[in-house]
Design a protein around this motif. Structure first.
Motif, PDB file in Angstrom:
ATOM      1  N   PRO A 292       0.820  -1.209   0.000  1.00 11.13           N
ATOM      2  CA  PRO A 292       0.000   0.000   0.000  1.00 11.13           C
ATOM      3  C   PRO A 292       0.857   1.265   0.000  1.00 11.13           C
ATOM      4  CG  PRO A 292       0.104  -0.923   2.201  1.00 11.13           C
ATOM      5  CD  PRO A 292       0.828  -1.887   1.305  1.00 11.13           C
ATOM      6  N   ILE A 293       0.530   2.201  -0.868  1.00  8.67           N
ATOM      7  CA  ILE A 293       1.312   3.420  -1.035  1.00  8.67           C
ATOM      8  C   ILE A 293       0.902   4.457   0.005  1.00  8.67           C
ATOM      9  CG2 ILE A 293       1.642   5.408  -2.585  1.00  8.67           C
ATOM     10  CD1 ILE A 293       1.455   3.416  -4.911  1.00  8.67           C
ATOM     11  N   GLU A 294       1.893   5.137   0.568  1.00  7.06           N
ATOM     12  CA  GLU A 294       1.625   6.242   1.477  1.00  7.06           C
ATOM     13  C   GLU A 294       1.421   7.514   0.670  1.00  7.06           C
ATOM     14  OE1 GLU A 294       1.253   5.839   4.632  1.00  7.06           O
ATOM     15  OE2 GLU A 294       1.998   3.813   4.853  1.00  7.06           O
ATOM     16  N   ALA A 295       0.623   8.427   1.193  1.00  6.69           N
ATOM     17  CA  ALA A 295       0.321   9.666   0.469  1.00  6.69           C
ATOM     18  C   ALA A 295       1.595  10.423   0.101  1.00  6.69           C
ATOM     19  CB  ALA A 295      -0.596  10.552   1.312  1.00  6.69           C
ATOM     20  N   ALA A 296       2.588  10.410   0.998  1.00  5.27           N
ATOM     21  CA  ALA A 296       3.823  11.160   0.755  1.00  5.27           C
ATOM     22  C   ALA A 296       4.665  10.555  -0.362  1.00  5.27           C
ATOM     23  CB  ALA A 296       4.647  11.233   2.035  1.00  5.27           C
ATOM     24  N   GLU A 297       4.346   9.328  -0.768  1.00  2.00           N
ATOM     25  CA  GLU A 297       5.129   8.669  -1.809  1.00  2.00           C
ATOM     26  C   GLU A 297       4.620   8.982  -3.216  1.00  2.00           C
ATOM     27  OE1 GLU A 297       6.758   4.710   0.475  1.00  2.00           O
ATOM     28  OE2 GLU A 297       4.671   4.719  -0.160  1.00  2.00           O
ATOM     29  N   VAL A 298       3.501   9.673  -3.319  1.00  2.00           N
ATOM     30  CA  VAL A 298       2.972  10.078  -4.622  1.00  2.00           C
ATOM     31  C   VAL A 298       3.665  11.371  -5.039  1.00  2.00           C
ATOM     32  CG1 VAL A 298       0.929  10.709  -5.942  1.00  2.00           C
ATOM     33  CG2 VAL A 298       0.757   9.011  -4.105  1.00  2.00           C
ATOM     34  N   SER A 299       4.364  11.344  -6.166  1.00  2.00           N
ATOM     35  CA  SER A 299       5.187  12.488  -6.553  1.00  2.00           C
ATOM     36  C   SER A 299       4.690  13.216  -7.800  1.00  2.00           C
ATOM     37  CB  SER A 299       6.634  12.044  -6.786  1.00  2.00           C
ATOM     38  OG  SER A 299       6.685  10.974  -7.714  1.00  2.00           O
ATOM     39  N   GLY A 300       3.762  12.631  -8.557  1.00  2.00           N
ATOM     40  CA  GLY A 300       3.302  13.287  -9.773  1.00  2.00           C
ATOM     41  C   GLY A 300       2.307  12.435 -10.517  1.00  2.00           C
ATOM     42  N   ALA A 301       2.117  12.753 -11.811  1.00  3.03           N
ATOM     43  CA  ALA A 301       1.175  12.003 -12.645  1.00  3.03           C
ATOM     44  C   ALA A 301       1.614  12.122 -14.105  1.00  3.03           C
ATOM     45  CB  ALA A 301      -0.243  12.539 -12.470  1.00  3.03           C
ATOM     46  N   VAL A 302       1.164  11.160 -14.923  1.00  2.00           N
ATOM     47  CA  VAL A 302       1.414  11.206 -16.362  1.00  2.00           C
ATOM     48  C   VAL A 302       0.095  11.003 -17.099  1.00  2.00           C
ATOM     49  CG1 VAL A 302       3.825  10.480 -16.331  1.00  2.00           C
ATOM     50  CG2 VAL A 302       2.035   8.740 -16.323  1.00  2.00           C
ATOM     51  N   GLN A 303      -0.027  11.668 -18.259  1.00  2.00           N
ATOM     52  CA  GLN A 303      -1.210  11.535 -19.102  1.00  2.00           C
ATOM     53  C   GLN A 303      -0.797  10.984 -20.465  1.00  2.00           C
ATOM     54  OE1 GLN A 303      -3.664  15.078 -19.243  1.00  2.00           O
ATOM     55  NE2 GLN A 303      -2.930  15.704 -17.225  1.00  2.00           N
ATOM     56  N   GLU A 304      -1.564  10.032 -20.961  1.00  2.00           N
ATOM     57  CA  GLU A 304      -1.205   9.363 -22.209  1.00  2.00           C
ATOM     58  C   GLU A 304      -1.057  10.346 -23.367  1.00  2.00           C
ATOM     59  OE1 GLU A 304      -2.588   5.413 -24.703  1.00  2.00           O
ATOM     60  OE2 GLU A 304      -4.138   6.689 -23.803  1.00  2.00           O
ATOM     61  N   LEU A 305      -2.002  11.262 -23.522  1.00  2.00           N
ATOM     62  CA  LEU A 305      -1.972  12.186 -24.649  1.00  2.00           C
ATOM     63  C   LEU A 305      -0.724  13.056 -24.639  1.00  2.00           C
ATOM     64  CD1 LEU A 305      -3.396  13.241 -27.151  1.00  2.00           C
ATOM     65  CD2 LEU A 305      -4.644  14.850 -25.685  1.00  2.00           C
ATOM     66  N   LEU A 306      -0.374  13.561 -23.446  1.00  2.00           N
ATOM     67  CA  LEU A 306       0.809  14.415 -23.339  1.00  2.00           C
ATOM     68  C   LEU A 306       2.085  13.630 -23.603  1.00  2.00           C
ATOM     69  CD1 LEU A 306      -0.120  16.586 -20.213  1.00  2.00           C
ATOM     70  CD2 LEU A 306      -0.282  17.192 -22.634  1.00  2.00           C
ATOM     71  N   LEU A 307       2.126  12.375 -23.145  1.00  2.00           N
ATOM     72  CA  LEU A 307       3.309  11.544 -23.395  1.00  2.00           C
ATOM     73  C   LEU A 307       3.470  11.261 -24.891  1.00  2.00           C
ATOM     74  CD1 LEU A 307       3.261   8.911 -20.495  1.00  2.00           C
ATOM     75  CD2 LEU A 307       4.627  10.994 -20.668  1.00  2.00           C
ATOM     76  N   ILE A 308       2.355  10.954 -25.548  1.00  2.00           N
ATOM     77  CA  ILE A 308       2.409  10.652 -26.993  1.00  2.00           C
ATOM     78  C   ILE A 308       2.883  11.879 -27.775  1.00  2.00           C
ATOM     79  CG2 ILE A 308       1.008  10.098 -29.006  1.00  2.00           C
ATOM     80  CD1 ILE A 308      -0.620   8.238 -27.218  1.00  2.00           C
ATOM     81  N   GLU A 309       2.438  13.059 -27.348  1.00  2.00           N
ATOM     82  CA  GLU A 309       2.886  14.294 -28.003  1.00  2.00           C
ATOM     83  C   GLU A 309       4.391  14.462 -27.857  1.00  2.00           C
ATOM     84  OE1 GLU A 309       0.641  17.455 -26.327  1.00  2.00           O
ATOM     85  OE2 GLU A 309      -1.183  17.027 -27.482  1.00  2.00           O
ATOM     86  N   ARG A 310       4.911  14.165 -26.650  1.00  2.00           N
ATOM     87  CA  ARG A 310       6.358  14.275 -26.424  1.00  2.00           C
ATOM     88  C   ARG A 310       7.126  13.273 -27.276  1.00  2.00           C
ATOM     89  NH1 ARG A 310       7.993  16.439 -21.359  1.00  2.00           N
ATOM     90  NH2 ARG A 310      10.100  15.915 -22.050  1.00  2.00           N
ATOM     91  N   VAL A 311       6.593  12.055 -27.362  1.00  2.00           N
ATOM     92  CA  VAL A 311       7.255  11.001 -28.139  1.00  2.00           C
ATOM     93  C   VAL A 311       7.225  11.330 -29.628  1.00  2.00           C
ATOM     94  CG1 VAL A 311       7.132   8.570 -28.814  1.00  2.00           C
ATOM     95  CG2 VAL A 311       6.806   9.215 -26.416  1.00  2.00           C
ATOM     96  N   PHE A 312       6.130  11.933 -30.089  1.00  2.00           N
ATOM     97  CA  PHE A 312       6.027  12.302 -31.515  1.00  2.00           C
ATOM     98  C   PHE A 312       7.129  13.297 -31.888  1.00  2.00           C
ATOM     99  CE2 PHE A 312       4.378  15.012 -34.941  1.00  2.00           C
ATOM    100  CZ  PHE A 312       4.107  14.031 -35.896  1.00  2.00           C
ATOM    101  N   ILE A 313       7.413  14.221 -30.984  1.00  2.00           N
ATOM    102  CA  ILE A 313       8.466  15.212 -31.227  1.00  2.00           C
ATOM    103  C   ILE A 313       9.848  14.573 -31.135  1.00  2.00           C
ATOM    104  CG2 ILE A 313       9.507  17.345 -30.364  1.00  2.00           C
ATOM    105  CD1 ILE A 313       6.705  18.121 -29.352  1.00  2.00           C
TER     106      ILE A 313
END
Length: 353
Positions: A292-313
């Motif tokens: 089980p993850i502790e709240a303090a261990e969550v550091s960010g998030a990723v979104q598929e659309l934004l990642l695909i845009e980065r990979v396309f470039i």
């Protein structure tokens, strides 16, 4: 606070280094006494440059004429309790004490008291109360919400040979016990005291009628009015349930979703995209460690659309660690909070954790 008072009286500049889980009241109190406070992230390893251990060491090295008390490696710490706290307890119980229960942070209090009490009576049982996740009770040192007790390394001020038993106590049990102590006993104590009292209740349940159990509560609850004595804060971590329909009820109605889907910071972007496509989701929280993850261990998030845009470039992005490209973390809500809060959060964010 004691150091801040003395430093203020004698005209010393005083710098305190603490983690970001510490209640804001504590920071403001130290600042009111004229101290400077440096806040560091809690969810990092002790040897990380951003940890409060490393930061304190760096500030000490960079500050001319500085002295570092270093309560984790200062023999005066347990010695003070050997000379004062231990004798006080022995004297006030007329030597009848059979069990001593205390939280453990640096380990100085329990070590010093234990050494004195066992010199008077070797049969006195010394019991340490420890947050779940702390190394004292067998954890890895992963973050927990209780402040002031537990550790992610072994301080030299702690002597395990004088401690007979260590009891692990959850955040929820610590906080609810502190609140219960206020409402039933009229004693406003902090979360670490709730940890100690919860452990003492377990000890007392197995004790004999003539046993005398002493539990040490060194901290007032006034430093936690915005935390464990605030219903909204408690609900945000799932410790309390609000009136009306809660997030928990919605999740229960949905049925078993198979658990939280997330990605570790060191996983690659390629891994994250594959996980999202495999599970039919378009965003993932980024979190350290395993469930089980502790709240303090969550550091960010990723979104598929934004990642695909980065990979396309730049296709090389696929092989980068997620932590390099992640966005700020999702809004977080407790399972005990009203579902209306999650609906409101989703109006400005693609997902809520």
């Amino acid at each position: 606070v004691g150091l801040a008072i003395v430093a203020n009286q004698r005209g010393y500049k005083c710098i305190f280094v603490m983690t970001d889980k510490v209640a804001p009241e504590k920071v403001r109190l130290l600042e009111a006494y004229g101290a400077e406070v440096v806040v560091c992230p809690v969810a990092v390893a002790p040897d990380d440059p951003e940890s409060y251990y490393s930061t304190a060491e760096r500030l000490f090295a960079e500050t001319p004429g500085a002295y570092r008390p270093n309560q984790y490696d200062n023999a005066v710490n347990p010695q003070a309790h050997y000379e004062s706290t231990g004798p006080e307890i022995w004297r006030q119980t007329d030597g009848r004490i059979t069990h001593f229960v205390s939280g453990m942070g640096t380990g100085g209090t329990i070590t010093g008291v234990a050494r004195y009490l066992k010199e008077q009576n070797p049969d006195v049982q010394i019991v340490g109360a420890d947050p779940e996740g702390s190394v004292y009770s067998g954890g890895s040192g992963r973050p927990y919400l209780v402040e002031g007790v537990g550790e992610d390394f072994w301080p030299t001020t702690y002597d395990p040979d004088v401690v007979d038993r260590v009891i692990a106590v959850s955040d929820e049990e610590s906080f609810m016990t502190a609140r219960r102590t206020a409402t039933e006993e009229g004693l406003l104590v902090g979360g670490s005291c709730g940890t100690a009292i919860a452990a003492a209740l377990l000890v007392a349940a197995d004790a004999h009628p003539d046993d005398l159990v002493v539990v040490l509560c060194p901290d007032s609850g006034r430093g936690y009015l915005s935390r464990i004595f605030d219903d909204d804060w408690m609900s945000s971590f799932g410790f309390l349930r609000a009136d009306g329909v809660t997030v928990a009820e919605v999740l229960t109605a949905k049925g078993d979703s198979g658990g939280l889907i997330y990605v570790n910071p060191e996983d690659t972007v390629r891994d994250a995209v594959m996980i999202m496509r495999k599970n039919g989701v378009s965003q993932l929280p980024v979190a350290k460690c395993v469930m089980p993850i502790e709240a303090a261990e969550v550091s960010g998030a990723v979104q598929e659309l934004l990642l695909i845009e980065r990979v396309f470039i730049d296709p090389c992005v696929l092989d980068l660690p997620v932590e390099v490209v992640m966005n700020r973390q999702m809004p977080t809500i407790g399972v005990g909070q009203p579902v209306e809060l999650s609906v409101a959060a989703l109006e400005s964010a693609p997902a809520v954790l």
